[in-house]
Scaffold this motif. Structure first.
Motif, PDB file in Angstrom:
ATOM      1  N   SER A 295       0.894  -0.860  -0.014  1.00 31.38           N
ATOM      2  CA  SER A 295      -0.149  -0.171   0.322  1.00 31.38           C
ATOM      3  C   SER A 295       0.839   1.527  -0.070  1.00 31.38           C
ATOM      4  O   SER A 295       0.231   2.253   0.673  1.00 31.38           O
ATOM      5  CB  SER A 295      -0.796  -0.297   1.139  1.00 31.38           C
ATOM      6  N   SER A 296       2.318   0.976   0.046  1.00 31.04           N
ATOM      7  CA  SER A 296       3.430   2.456  -0.246  1.00 31.04           C
ATOM      8  C   SER A 296       3.052   3.348  -1.348  1.00 31.04           C
ATOM      9  O   SER A 296       2.305   2.716  -2.678  1.00 31.04           O
ATOM     10  CB  SER A 296       4.250   1.575  -0.001  1.00 31.04           C
ATOM     11  N   PRO A 297       3.107   4.571  -1.848  1.00 29.50           N
ATOM     12  CA  PRO A 297       3.244   5.344  -2.433  1.00 29.50           C
ATOM     13  C   PRO A 297       4.121   4.905  -3.273  1.00 29.50           C
ATOM     14  O   PRO A 297       4.580   3.498  -3.718  1.00 29.50           O
ATOM     15  CB  PRO A 297       3.312   6.947  -1.869  1.00 29.50           C
ATOM     16  N   ALA A 298       3.612   5.495  -5.180  1.00 25.17           N
ATOM     17  CA  ALA A 298       4.634   5.014  -6.260  1.00 25.17           C
ATOM     18  C   ALA A 298       6.231   5.425  -6.179  1.00 25.17           C
ATOM     19  O   ALA A 298       6.415   3.881  -6.569  1.00 25.17           O
ATOM     20  CB  ALA A 298       4.222   5.905  -7.389  1.00 25.17           C
ATOM     21  N   ASN A 299       6.759   5.938  -5.754  1.00 29.83           N
ATOM     22  CA  ASN A 299       8.335   6.526  -5.421  1.00 29.83           C
ATOM     23  C   ASN A 299       8.713   5.603  -4.685  1.00 29.83           C
ATOM     24  O   ASN A 299       9.874   5.190  -4.938  1.00 29.83           O
ATOM     25  CB  ASN A 299       8.514   7.412  -4.868  1.00 29.83           C
ATOM     26  N   VAL A 300       7.888   5.144  -3.734  1.00 27.70           N
ATOM     27  CA  VAL A 300       8.324   4.560  -2.342  1.00 27.70           C
ATOM     28  C   VAL A 300       8.329   2.940  -3.599  1.00 27.70           C
ATOM     29  O   VAL A 300       9.093   1.981  -3.018  1.00 27.70           O
ATOM     30  CB  VAL A 300       8.019   4.215  -0.875  1.00 27.70           C
ATOM     31  N   GLN A 301       7.203   2.389  -4.188  1.00 21.94           N
ATOM     32  CA  GLN A 301       6.910   0.627  -4.302  1.00 21.94           C
ATOM     33  C   GLN A 301       8.429   1.230  -5.293  1.00 21.94           C
ATOM     34  O   GLN A 301       9.614  -0.188  -5.364  1.00 21.94           O
ATOM     35  CB  GLN A 301       5.655   1.011  -5.628  1.00 21.94           C
ATOM     36  N   ARG A 302       8.484   1.928  -6.498  1.00 26.46           N
ATOM     37  CA  ARG A 302       9.460   1.565  -7.305  1.00 26.46           C
ATOM     38  C   ARG A 302      10.805   1.771  -6.068  1.00 26.46           C
ATOM     39  O   ARG A 302      12.202   0.812  -7.184  1.00 26.46           O
ATOM     40  CB  ARG A 302      10.110   3.530  -8.224  1.00 26.46           C
ATOM     41  N   TRP A 303      11.693   2.357  -5.245  1.00 24.20           N
ATOM     42  CA  TRP A 303      12.753   2.106  -4.236  1.00 24.20           C
ATOM     43  C   TRP A 303      12.032   0.545  -3.850  1.00 24.20           C
ATOM     44  O   TRP A 303      13.473   0.243  -3.682  1.00 24.20           O
ATOM     45  CB  TRP A 303      12.441   3.479  -3.449  1.00 24.20           C
ATOM     46  N   ILE A 304      11.264   0.290  -3.491  1.00 20.10           N
ATOM     47  CA  ILE A 304      10.863  -1.079  -2.975  1.00 20.10           C
ATOM     48  C   ILE A 304      11.891  -1.822  -4.219  1.00 20.10           C
ATOM     49  O   ILE A 304      12.691  -2.952  -3.720  1.00 20.10           O
ATOM     50  CB  ILE A 304       9.907  -1.621  -2.596  1.00 20.10           C
ATOM     51  N   LYS A 305      11.701  -2.303  -5.269  1.00 25.27           N
ATOM     52  CA  LYS A 305      12.282  -2.697  -6.380  1.00 25.27           C
ATOM     53  C   LYS A 305      13.004  -2.713  -6.601  1.00 25.27           C
ATOM     54  O   LYS A 305      14.471  -3.293  -6.834  1.00 25.27           O
ATOM     55  CB  LYS A 305      11.172  -2.415  -7.721  1.00 25.27           C
ATOM     56  N   SER A 306      14.092  -1.720  -6.907  1.00 22.25           N
ATOM     57  CA  SER A 306      15.678  -0.761  -6.860  1.00 22.25           C
ATOM     58  C   SER A 306      16.284  -2.065  -5.643  1.00 22.25           C
ATOM     59  O   SER A 306      16.886  -2.353  -6.137  1.00 22.25           O
ATOM     60  CB  SER A 306      15.722   0.075  -6.615  1.00 22.25           C
ATOM     61  N   CYS A 307      15.839  -1.896  -4.344  1.00 18.58           N
ATOM     62  CA  CYS A 307      16.295  -2.859  -3.647  1.00 18.58           C
ATOM     63  C   CYS A 307      16.079  -3.916  -3.718  1.00 18.58           C
ATOM     64  O   CYS A 307      17.347  -5.069  -3.074  1.00 18.58           O
ATOM     65  CB  CYS A 307      15.571  -2.733  -2.055  1.00 18.58           C
ATOM     66  N   GLU A 308      15.245  -4.746  -4.217  1.00 16.62           N
ATOM     67  CA  GLU A 308      15.399  -6.163  -4.672  1.00 16.62           C
ATOM     68  C   GLU A 308      16.030  -6.670  -5.558  1.00 16.62           C
ATOM     69  O   GLU A 308      16.591  -8.145  -5.281  1.00 16.62           O
ATOM     70  CB  GLU A 308      13.559  -6.879  -4.634  1.00 16.62           C
ATOM     71  N   ASN A 309      16.606  -6.093  -6.310  1.00 17.95           N
ATOM     72  CA  ASN A 309      17.558  -6.517  -7.777  1.00 17.95           C
ATOM     73  C   ASN A 309      19.096  -5.584  -6.904  1.00 17.95           C
ATOM     74  O   ASN A 309      19.484  -6.603  -7.665  1.00 17.95           O
ATOM     75  CB  ASN A 309      16.968  -4.934  -8.550  1.00 17.95           C
TER      76      ASN A 309
END
Length: 321
Positions: A295-309
């Motif tokens: 449920s996090s905002p868009a920028n947080v979602q993008r940052w989460i994917k960057s961390c997981e990468n």
């Protein structure tokens, strides 16, 4: 006139040398090219073979004693490792790959002190009810930088531990018995404690309590803190925000933190600027553990994917399933 007269046995011109001392032995000091000493020498100036063999044996014994002394000094820290009353050894892992996540590196001697031949064993007590995800991510990063002997134990204060927690540090390494092959020991003990505790040197260092403080200590083994005081303060601020508001705060506090994350990540790829830091590790794990990722905002979602990468968060994510 004598009663009996006999003829002399020998002639009267024999000269007899009378001794001037009680015992007469060869002068060994007068012999050239001999390295023997009076107490070890025979009368002909040569060294007794038995003495030679004894000296050689003594030299060999002294050599072995020095080697044994070095080995004992190396094992001293291992013998005094805290929480020795352990019940179950489960896993260990080894990786000698170099990490490219951080540009700067840290010398182990600088942070942990000079290596005296013993394995530098970091012992962490954690409650299985609240797994320290941040520490598991840092462990993955440490394995890419150093040769780490990683081991999981279960303390007697814990009745049972889920299987995924028993294998959270990876499979057991074939050379785990050879502690001298590793640079760093990472021992995780599932124990009934109110908050994570870390012990490194029971002689020179007091225990560190709290996941945030332990994470700061482990991160320094990977890269030094930013030289810029403003950036270092920003990293510490995000770490505290992650553990005190995201992990332990109310719903209102979590929402406020997610808005702050979204605002910061709108202009920067990472929380402290252009480089990945401890702030990103702590905030990612606390967002994941709080259940706010979906449920996090868009920028947080993008940052989460960057961390997981980056690939270092896979173990932490699996523990929450």
């Amino acid at each position: 006139m004598p009663m009996y007269q006999v003829k002399p046995i020998c002639g009267g011109d024999i000269k007899i040398d009378l001794p001037t001392c009680m015992y007469k032995v060869p002068n060994i000091h007068a012999q050239q090219g001999k390295s023997c000493t009076p107490e070890h020498a025979l009368q002909n100036g040569e060294l007794d073979p038995a003495v030679k063999a004894l000296e050689a044996r003594q030299d060999e014994i002294m050599r072995k004693l020095y080697e044994l002394k070095a080995a004992v000094e190396g094992l001293a820290k291992t013998v005094m490792t805290p929480d020795a009353d352990l019940d179950l050894t489960v896993s260990s892992s080894l990786s000698s790959q170099s990490s490219t996540t951080f540009k700067s590196t840290t010398d182990l001697d600088t942070v942990l002190g000079k290596d005296l031949g013993a394995l530098r064993d970091i012992v962490i007590n954690a409650n299985p009810v609240q797994p320290p995800l941040t520490l598991l991510v840092l462990h993955s990063l440490l394995c890419q930088r150093y040769r780490v002997l990683s081991t999981v134990h279960v303390h007697s204060s814990v009745a049972s531990v889920p299987p995924q927690l028993l294998s959270c540090l990876g499979p057991r390494h074939a050379d785990s018995y050879a502690r001298h092959m590793f640079q760093l020991g990472f021992t995780l003990i599932w124990k009934d404690v109110p908050k994570p505790q870390m012990k490194f040197s029971i002689k020179n260092m007091c225990p560190i309590e709290g996941e945030a403080n332990i994470a700061r200590f482990l991160f320094k083994l990977l890269a030094p803190y930013p030289i810029d005081p403003a950036v270092a303060t920003l990293v510490d601020s995000w770490v505290d925000t992650a553990f005190f508001q995201l992990a332990e705060g109310s719903v209102k506090e979590r929402s406020a933190v997610l808005r702050a994350l979204n605002s910061t990540l709108g202009s920067n790829p990472w929380l402290s600027g252009p480089e990945f830091s401890l702030a990103d590790i702590a905030c990612y794990c606390c967002v994941l553990q709080s259940g706010s990722a979906s449920s996090s905002p868009a920028n947080v979602q993008r940052w989460i994917k960057s961390c997981e990468n980056l690939g270092h968060f896979s173990h932490a994510k699996l523990l929450l399933k």
